[in-house]
Design an enzyme around this catalytic site. Structure first.
Site, PDB file in Angstrom:
ATOM      1  N   HIS A   1       4.746  21.341 -25.675  1.00  0.00           N
ATOM      2  CA  HIS A   1       4.135  22.376 -26.528  1.00  0.00           C
ATOM      3  C   HIS A   1       5.101  22.771 -27.648  1.00  0.00           C
ATOM      4  O   HIS A   1       4.691  22.968 -28.796  1.00  0.00           O
ATOM      5  CB  HIS A   1       3.844  23.648 -25.715  1.00  0.00           C
ATOM      6  CG  HIS A   1       2.834  23.476 -24.629  1.00  0.00           C
ATOM      7  ND1 HIS A   1       3.175  23.439 -23.296  1.00  0.00           N
ATOM      8  CD2 HIS A   1       1.488  23.355 -24.683  1.00  0.00           C
ATOM      9  CE1 HIS A   1       2.072  23.299 -22.567  1.00  0.00           C
ATOM     10  NE2 HIS A   1       1.042  23.240 -23.377  1.00  0.00           N
TER      11      HIS A   1
ATOM     12  N   SER B   1       3.596  17.891 -18.544  1.00  0.00           N
ATOM     13  CA  SER B   1       2.290  18.528 -18.391  1.00  0.00           C
ATOM     14  C   SER B   1       2.493  19.824 -17.619  1.00  0.00           C
ATOM     15  O   SER B   1       3.331  19.873 -16.708  1.00  0.00           O
ATOM     16  CB  SER B   1       1.361  17.595 -17.592  1.00  0.00           C
ATOM     17  OG  SER B   1       0.265  18.320 -17.072  1.00  0.00           O
TER      18      SER B   1
ATOM     19  N   GLY C   1      -1.073  27.916 -22.859  1.00  0.00           N
ATOM     20  CA  GLY C   1       0.155  28.531 -22.344  1.00  0.00           C
ATOM     21  C   GLY C   1       0.869  27.623 -21.355  1.00  0.00           C
ATOM     22  O   GLY C   1       0.663  26.407 -21.349  1.00  0.00           O
TER      23      GLY C   1
END
Ligand code: PAF
Length: 282
Positions: free
Chosen positions: A34, A182, A28
């Site tokens: 992502h 990140s 998450g």
């Protein structure tokens, strides 16, 4: 997008799917990195499954398990927008019920680099990824190259345990100044954020020296370490030059050599890497 909490709900949702499944396992706190993995999964499969699970076993004692950023509602909206069809948000007790005691270990690839300061990390990653693969049964799974050692560990476990899953790498996505995205970048104070560019500056320097003909890993390591030591808030954990397939240390760089580094900026541990010969410039 379907949201599944339990393994039974995930399996029920999957029964309605036709065609290939692309899988993106995550913890998450989504950023563009992502989302690029989800888009890649979408590009090469019919249905995209994303798991969101902050795996407690891969955090060592004193690491940032409690502080790890969590934003489930935001994540679900972002994964829906990125084209995911199913988000699986398991509970810890669902994956590790009482009495759980099995561990998967990819021995050699887990030892160097981050494995030195995080001795249980990659075994915990290999274990949870194995479990996620068994439940999701994907055709393809996408892992970011920013966590290069993790990518190699997963490739090895898929080969060693005969999973019929294609592992695809997703390129590192960077901020405009080059800092690798990140979830942990959110821990940085404004001053630390400025100095966090030391990692990508190290990557750029090593690539430039390699392209100019430098092949001594000792010299490359020394140049990158000395660049980082010029940033007062940064403390190098390691600067290593390794074979990108075996992750074994090398003394003479070639087109397979990976520069990998871990640096603490303030108290935040950041990593970055590059294959020296790759033409892309971060
Ligand atoms: O890279 C991550 O987010 C995690 O290590 C992973 C692969 C989801 C396993 O918990």
């Amino acid at each position: 997008m379907i949201i599944a909490r339990t393994i039974a709900q995930l399996q029920e949702a999957k029964r309605g799917f036709e065609g290939s499944i692309g899988f993106v396992p995550t913890m998450g706190a989504f950023h563009e990195g992502h989302l690029s993995l989800m888009r890649e999964a979408r590009r090469c499969s019919d249905k995209v499954v994303v798991s969101l699970f902050v795996n407690p076993t891969q955090f060592g004692a004193g690491e940032d398990l409690d502080a790890y950023p969590r934003d489930l509602e935001g994540d679900l909206a972002k994964s829906r927008a990125a084209g995911a069809h199913l988000a699986w948000v398991p509970e810890t007790a669902d994956l590790y019920p009482p009495g759980y005691q099995t561990r998967v270990e990819v021995t050699e690839l887990s030892r160097p680099l981050c494995g030195v300061s995080r001795p249980v990390h990659f075994s915990a990653v290999a274990t949870v990824v194995t479990k996620l693969f068994h439940v999701v049964e994907p055709d393809v799974a996408v892992f970011g190259e920013k966590d290069f050692q993790q990518l190699q560990v997963v490739r090895r476990l898929v080969q060693d345990l005969d999973f019929d899953i294609e592992i695809l790498p997703g390129p590192t996505v960077r901020e405009p100044d080059g800092l690798a995205m990140s979830s942990r970048n959110s821990y940085l104070s404004p001053e630390e954020r400025e100095q966090a560019v030391c990692l990508v500056e190290g990557v750029r320097l090593a690539k430039r020296l390699y392209n100019e003909g430098e092949r001594s890993c000792g010299r490359l390591r020394q140049e990158v370490s000395s660049l980082i030591s010029g940033y007062p808030l940064a403390r190098t954990e390691y600067v290593e030059l390794v074979d990108s397939r075996s992750l074994a240390r090398v003394e003479t760089a070639d087109d397979h050599t990976l520069l990998a580094l871990a640096v603490r900026v303030g108290s935040t541990r950041l990593i970055d890497n590059t294959i020296l010969a790759d033409r892309d410039s971060p």
